[in-house]
Each structure stands twice: as structure tokens, then as C-alpha cells.
Scaffold this motif. Structure first.
Motif, short mmCIF file in Angstrom:
data_model
loop_
_atom_site.label_atom_id
_atom_site.label_comp_id
_atom_site.label_asym_id
_atom_site.label_seq_id
_atom_site.Cartn_x
_atom_site.Cartn_y
_atom_site.Cartn_z
N ALA A 101 -11.91 -17.52 -17.00
CA ALA A 101 -11.79 -16.06 -16.85
C ALA A 101 -11.31 -15.43 -18.15
CB ALA A 101 -10.82 -15.73 -15.71
N LEU A 102 -10.37 -16.10 -18.81
CA LEU A 102 -9.80 -15.58 -20.05
C LEU A 102 -10.85 -15.53 -21.17
CD1 LEU A 102 -7.00 -14.60 -20.87
CD2 LEU A 102 -6.51 -16.88 -21.75
N ILE A 103 -11.71 -16.53 -21.19
CA ILE A 103 -12.80 -16.56 -22.19
C ILE A 103 -13.67 -15.31 -22.07
CG2 ILE A 103 -14.95 -17.76 -22.78
CD1 ILE A 103 -13.42 -20.39 -22.08
N VAL A 104 -13.88 -14.88 -20.81
CA VAL A 104 -14.72 -13.71 -20.58
C VAL A 104 -13.96 -12.43 -20.93
CG1 VAL A 104 -15.95 -12.37 -18.82
CG2 VAL A 104 -16.06 -14.88 -18.80
N ILE A 105 -12.73 -12.27 -20.45
CA ILE A 105 -12.02 -10.99 -20.63
C ILE A 105 -11.46 -10.83 -22.03
CG2 ILE A 105 -11.48 -10.80 -18.16
CD1 ILE A 105 -8.68 -11.72 -18.75
N TRP A 106 -11.18 -11.93 -22.74
CA TRP A 106 -10.73 -11.84 -24.14
C TRP A 106 -11.91 -11.92 -25.11
CZ3 TRP A 106 -5.60 -15.01 -25.23
CH2 TRP A 106 -4.54 -14.41 -24.54
N HIS A 107 -13.11 -12.09 -24.59
CA HIS A 107 -14.32 -12.18 -25.41
C HIS A 107 -14.20 -13.28 -26.46
CE1 HIS A 107 -15.56 -8.46 -23.48
NE2 HIS A 107 -14.44 -7.90 -23.85
N ILE A 108 -13.76 -14.45 -26.02
CA ILE A 108 -13.59 -15.58 -26.92
C ILE A 108 -14.95 -16.22 -27.19
CG2 ILE A 108 -12.48 -17.84 -27.22
CD1 ILE A 108 -10.28 -16.88 -25.29
N PRO A 109 -15.34 -16.42 -28.45
CA PRO A 109 -16.63 -17.06 -28.75
C PRO A 109 -16.71 -18.46 -28.15
CG PRO A 109 -15.65 -16.10 -30.73
CD PRO A 109 -14.60 -16.05 -29.66
N LYS A 110 -17.92 -18.89 -27.80
CA LYS A 110 -18.08 -20.20 -27.17
C LYS A 110 -17.60 -21.34 -28.06
CE LYS A 110 -21.76 -19.40 -23.80
NZ LYS A 110 -23.14 -19.76 -23.38
N SER A 111 -17.80 -21.22 -29.36
CA SER A 111 -17.34 -22.29 -30.25
C SER A 111 -15.83 -22.42 -30.22
CB SER A 111 -17.82 -22.01 -31.69
OG SER A 111 -17.40 -20.73 -32.11
N VAL A 118 -13.88 -34.30 -27.38
CA VAL A 118 -15.13 -34.15 -28.14
C VAL A 118 -16.20 -33.47 -27.30
CG1 VAL A 118 -17.03 -35.42 -29.20
CG2 VAL A 118 -14.66 -36.10 -29.66
N THR A 119 -16.33 -33.87 -26.03
CA THR A 119 -17.44 -33.36 -25.21
C THR A 119 -17.37 -31.85 -24.97
OG1 THR A 119 -17.55 -35.53 -24.14
CG2 THR A 119 -18.76 -33.74 -23.11
N PRO A 120 -16.23 -31.29 -24.50
CA PRO A 120 -16.21 -29.84 -24.32
C PRO A 120 -16.40 -29.06 -25.62
CG PRO A 120 -14.44 -30.86 -23.06
CD PRO A 120 -15.01 -31.93 -23.95
N ILE A 121 -15.84 -29.59 -26.74
CA ILE A 121 -16.03 -28.92 -28.02
C ILE A 121 -17.51 -28.93 -28.41
CG2 ILE A 121 -15.57 -29.06 -30.50
CD1 ILE A 121 -12.76 -30.07 -29.79
N ALA A 122 -18.15 -30.10 -28.26
CA ALA A 122 -19.56 -30.22 -28.59
C ALA A 122 -20.41 -29.30 -27.73
CB ALA A 122 -20.02 -31.67 -28.42
N ILE A 123 -20.08 -29.23 -26.43
CA ILE A 123 -20.84 -28.35 -25.54
C ILE A 123 -20.68 -26.89 -25.98
CG2 ILE A 123 -20.95 -27.43 -23.18
CD1 ILE A 123 -20.31 -30.25 -22.18
N GLY A 124 -19.47 -26.52 -26.41
CA GLY A 124 -19.24 -25.15 -26.88
C GLY A 124 -20.11 -24.81 -28.06
N TYR A 125 -20.14 -25.70 -29.06
CA TYR A 125 -20.96 -25.45 -30.24
C TYR A 125 -22.46 -25.46 -29.90
CZ TYR A 125 -17.08 -25.60 -33.58
OH TYR A 125 -15.96 -25.31 -34.29
N LEU A 126 -22.86 -26.43 -29.07
CA LEU A 126 -24.27 -26.52 -28.70
C LEU A 126 -24.74 -25.29 -27.93
CD1 LEU A 126 -24.40 -30.28 -27.64
CD2 LEU A 126 -25.47 -29.27 -29.67
N SER A 127 -23.88 -24.85 -26.98
CA SER A 127 -24.24 -23.68 -26.20
C SER A 127 -24.32 -22.43 -27.07
CB SER A 127 -23.22 -23.47 -25.08
OG SER A 127 -23.57 -22.40 -24.24
N ALA A 128 -23.36 -22.32 -28.03
CA ALA A 128 -23.36 -21.18 -28.95
C ALA A 128 -24.60 -21.20 -29.84
CB ALA A 128 -22.10 -21.19 -29.80
N ALA A 129 -25.12 -22.40 -30.12
CA ALA A 129 -26.30 -22.54 -30.97
C ALA A 129 -27.60 -22.38 -30.20
CB ALA A 129 -26.28 -23.90 -31.66
N GLY A 130 -27.50 -22.12 -28.89
CA GLY A 130 -28.69 -21.86 -28.11
C GLY A 130 -29.23 -23.05 -27.34
N VAL A 131 -28.50 -24.17 -27.33
CA VAL A 131 -28.93 -25.33 -26.54
C VAL A 131 -28.80 -24.99 -25.06
CG1 VAL A 131 -28.46 -27.75 -26.00
CG2 VAL A 131 -28.26 -26.94 -28.36
N SER A 132 -29.79 -25.33 -24.29
CA SER A 132 -29.85 -24.89 -22.89
C SER A 132 -28.94 -25.72 -21.99
CB SER A 132 -31.28 -24.99 -22.37
OG SER A 132 -31.67 -26.35 -22.25
N PHE A 133 -28.68 -25.17 -20.80
CA PHE A 133 -27.93 -25.84 -19.74
C PHE A 133 -28.56 -27.20 -19.44
CE2 PHE A 133 -26.95 -26.70 -15.29
CZ PHE A 133 -25.63 -26.28 -15.15
#
Length: 463
Positions: free
Chosen positions: A56-66, A417-432
Motif C-alpha cells: 500500500a505504501l509503494i502506491v501512496i508514496w509513489h515509490i518506483p518499482k526498482s 535477490v529475487t524481490p529486487i530482481a523482480i522490481g528491476y525486471l518489472s520496471a524494465a517492462g518484463v511481464s508478469f
């Protein structure tokens, strides 16, 4: 802890270990199981509840996915330190002392999370709270296993670990009530709620005994005798009769296994001789399974909102259903763990998780996504009941918690490593879909490792 009286002459170590292994589990064993299980409940509750809060905080604070990936991984950085340090210290100074200290660290830092006003501040307090959680989670399974006879050890430890499901479900129930209506303040309230129940558990654990196996490994035979006799009385068994029976079935006394060398000497023993293969197998297994598990669980609520168009409330309710699905996963593990060889049960569970991750990755409807996610949660959480038990069985008492802590620490590297990697990948446009196919590869690695390198432990007495 109050000293327990010894009612007869102190037995030799072989006698005591045989008595411990022959004792039918009773009320004191169940009490320890509940104490340990509630520790897992609150560990899981905090991890899941704060994942909802941070989502929820990521959404309301507009924290970038990375940046969000680092924030979601902050607790696992603490887990890594807590697991590794607690393992070494518990093998040197005792299981009980470290378990109480771990809860104190977590309570204090969790309360401070709610005071955070910036992302770096939140990261630091979340990481330090993770130190306490990592230590706690590492110590429970080996501690409980050291009181149990081989014939039921897997079942009891699996039941203890299954308390994790209660924490996930409780978090899923409270998140829509506490966080979703007013996320701006709800996440702070969540931090306080996560800490308060642990205070009660800390008070209850004051009566918790030290592990007799640990005491014997340190040459403290009289203290171990007193604790074993107390367990025998509470299980309605005459200690003197059991002592006489044990003495007729054991050979000469063994030497106490007091650890030699410096504080971190047990870490070097993990890579000595045949133990090195065990350590390699466990580190790879923990990295793959923990990385896959936390990559899935920490990002699912957020990805449902950002990639699937769910509302925060709907994503929380979806995740609650997934959390409830853990229960049959743990239940089946309890039924099978003392009937099947551990390594094959782990491989079977991970194979089921791999298939479920494929369903999640390729689903084209919310129903299929829910079914796949629920099955994935059941398999990934159910297998934890097996590999926690398995890890504690593979090392001798003198390095058991060090081995468990080191494996858990390596697992936390995967969880970082995994959540960080998912954050960068998702920010780079990698799909679900592509993200979950990556989790499939991790799970396939875990299957290969345990099949090729895993040892058999079912029914084997602890060394």
C-alpha cells in the motif's frame, strides 16, 4: 529459568540420549511445539502483514518499482544476519537465550517501523526487525527437534512449522480491515499490531528449558539430567525406571562434545569432510526455495495491482485465499513426513510447485490465476515443513544450529535477490508471465539438487 532437582545419580550421556529418544511425546513436548509454533505464526504474520502494508505504501508514496524491490527485501537482509549470527551463538551459548533475545530485538525494531517518515528510515528499521525474525525462525526447528525421538520427529516439527499458515491467514484477514480503508495511517498501525503479540509470547517463554542435547554437548550432564527427568515426570513416566532400562542397553559413556576453537569455528566445520556435500546441497536448496517463495509472496499483492488492474482491497482478498490454501499443503506434509523419505518428499512438493508456477505464468483468467497461485502457495509452504526438519537432522548437535543458520542465511540471500530482481525486471517492462517463468527455473534447480545430492534421514537418530 528455575533449576530442576535431580532425583538420582547422574546417568552417562548415552543413557540420557536413549531415554530422550525412547520417551513417548506428551504434554511437555506439545507445550514446546505450541511455543515454537506461535513463534512461526508471528514471524509469518509480520512478514505477510507488513508486505501488505508496504504494498500500500509503494502506491501512496509513489515509490518506483526498482526502489520498491529493495524496500520489500529489507527484512531479508536482516534475516540473513540474524540467521547466521544466531546459529553460531546458539551453538556456543545455548538455544534458549538466543530465542529470547531474538524476540526482544524484533519487538523493539518493529515498533520503530511505525515511526518512519522516509524510505531509507523505513528500510533500516525493517532490516533490523528482520535480524530478530531471522534468528527466531532459525532456532525453532532445531530446538524442537532436539527434544523428540526419531520415530515422530518429522511429524512434530512439521506440525510446529505449519503454524506459519495461521500467521499468513491472520495477516490476510486483518490487512483489508486495518490497512486498506486508510492506508496512509493503516500501515503504521500494522507495525504496532505486528509487535504486540510477540510481547506475550516472550513472557510465556520464560519457562522454556534449554535443550538437553546442547547441554550434553557442553559437558553439562547434571543440568541435562534434570531436564530429561522433568520431561519424564510430566509424561507420567518414572525417571528411575527409565534410567535402569537405558543403562542395560548402552555401552560405555561417550565423551561430551564440547566445541573447540573460536566462536566461528563451527562455520569451518560445515565444509569439513563429508559434511561439505551436505552443506552444498542445503545451501543450493534453501537459496532456490526461499528465493522462489519470497519472490512470489512479497510481490504478488503489488503485481496484482500494477499489472493485473486489481484494487488494493481486491488484491488483499485474493492473497488471503492464497494464504488459506497453505493449510492443506502443511497438513499433507505432516501425514507423509514420517512415512516417506524426506528427500523424495521435498522433490515431490517442489515438482508440484513448479507445475503451479507454470499455471500462474500462463493463466489467461482470474480464476486460473487464483487456482495456480493457491496451489503454488500450498506446495511452497508445505515443503518448508519438510526441509526445515531435514536440515536440522543432517548436522550433529555441536554445529546443528550453525548449519541451520547458515543454510537459512543463504536462503535469505535468495529472498533478497529475487524481490529486487523482480522490481528491476518489472520496471524494465518484463511481464508478469515472464517473471513467474523465472521462478519455475529456480524451482527446477531445487529438484535437481535434492535428488542428486540429498541424503536419507528418515527414522535416523540425531547425532
Amino acid at each position: 529459568m528455575t533449576e530442576l532437582p535431580v532425583t538420582h545419580a547422574v546417568s552417562n550421556e548415552d543413557d540420557l540420549l536413549l531415554r530422550l529418544d525412547r520417551l513417548k511425546p506428551g504434554r511437555p513436548h506439545r507445550k514446546l511445539m505450541v511455543m515454537g509454533g506461535l513463534g512461526y505464526t508471528f514471524d509469518a504474520f509480520d512478514g505477510a502483514f507488513m508486505s501488505y502494508a508496504l504494498s500500500a505504501l509503494i502506491v501512496i508514496w509513489h515509490i518506483p518499482k526498482s526502489t520498491a524491490g529493495w524496500l520489500l527485501s529489507s527484512i531479508f537482509a536482516g534475516y540473513l544476519v540474524g540467521a547466521l549470527v544466531a546459529g553460531v551463538l546458539a551453538d556456543r551459548f545455548g538455544r534458549r537465550r538466543m530465542m529470547l533475545t531474538a524476540l526482544l530485538v524484533f519487538c523493539f525494531c518493529s515498533l520503530l517501523i511505525g515511526t518512519s517518515t522516509t524510505v531509507p528510515e523505513l528500510f533500516v528499521w525493517r532490516m533490523l526487525a528482520g535480524v530478530g525474525l531471522g534468528a527466531e525462525a532459525t532456532l525453532i526447528a532445531p530446538y524442537i527437534s532436539e527434544f523428540l525421538p526419531a520415530r515422530v520427529r518429522g511429524q512434530f516439527v512439521a506440525r510446529t512449522i505449519s503454524f506459519l499458515a495461521l500467521g499468513y491467514i491472520l495477516a490476510g484477514i486483518l490487512a483489508p480491515v486495518v490497512i486498506a480503508p486508510h492506508p496512509e495511517t493503516g500501515w503504521r498501525i500494522a507495525a504496532v499490531i505486528a509487535a504486540l503479540p510477540v510481547v506475550l509470547l516472550l513472557w510465556w517463554r520464560r519457562s522454556m528449558p534449554e535443550s538437553p542435547r546442547y547441554l550434553l554437548s557442553r559437558g553439562r550432564v547434571a543440568e541435562a539430567t534434570a531436564i530429561i527427568e522433568d520431561f519424564e515426570r510430566k509424561c507420567e513416566v518414572d525417571p528411575e525406571a527409565l534410567a535402569e532400562t537405558a543403562q542395560t542397553q548402552t555401552s560405555a559413556p561417550t565423551q561430551s562434545n564440547v566445541s573447540a576453537g573460536g566462536m566461528f569455528a563451527p562455520l569451518t566445520k560445515l565444509w569439513a569432510g563429508p559434511t561439505a556435500r551436505t552443506t552444498l546441497m542445503l545451501w543450493l536448496l534453501w537459496f532456490a526455495l526461499t528465493g522462489a517463495h519470497y519472490g512470489f509472496s512479497t510481490w504478488l499483492p503489488t503485481l496484482l495491482v500494477t499489472d493485473k488492474g486489481f484494487t488494493i482491497t481486491k488484491s488483499f482478498l485474493f492473497t488471503l485465499v492464497v494464504g488459506i490454501a497453505q493449510i492443506p499443503g502443511y497438513y499433507v506434509a505432516q501425514l507423509l513426513i514420517d512415512r516417506l523419505e524426506r528427500k523424495w518428499l521435498i522433490a515431490g512438493y517442489v515438482l508440484g510447485a513448479t507445475g503451479s508456477a507454470l499455471v500462474v505464468a500462463l493463466s489467461d483468467s482470474n480464476l486460473m490465476l487464483l487456482v495456480g497461485a493457491a496451489l503454488l502457495a500450498a506446495f511452497l509452504n508445505g515443503v518448508a515443513a519438510v526441509y526445515y526438519t531435514y536440515t536440522a537432522e543432517l548436522y550433529p548437535t555441536s554445529i546443528r544450529v550453525t548449519g541451520m543458520g547458515a543454510a537459512s542465511a543463504v536462503g535469505r540471500i535468495g529472498a533478497i535477490v529475487t524481490p529486487i530482481a523482480i522490481g528491476y525486471l518489472s520496471a524494465a517492462g518484463v511481464s508478469f508471465t515472464q517473471i513467474f517463468l523465472g521462478l519455475v527455473a529456480l524451482l527446477a534447480t531445487a529438484i535437481a539438487v535434492v535428488v542428486v545430492l540429498g541424503q536419507k534421514t528418515s527414522g535416523r537418530a540425531l547425532s
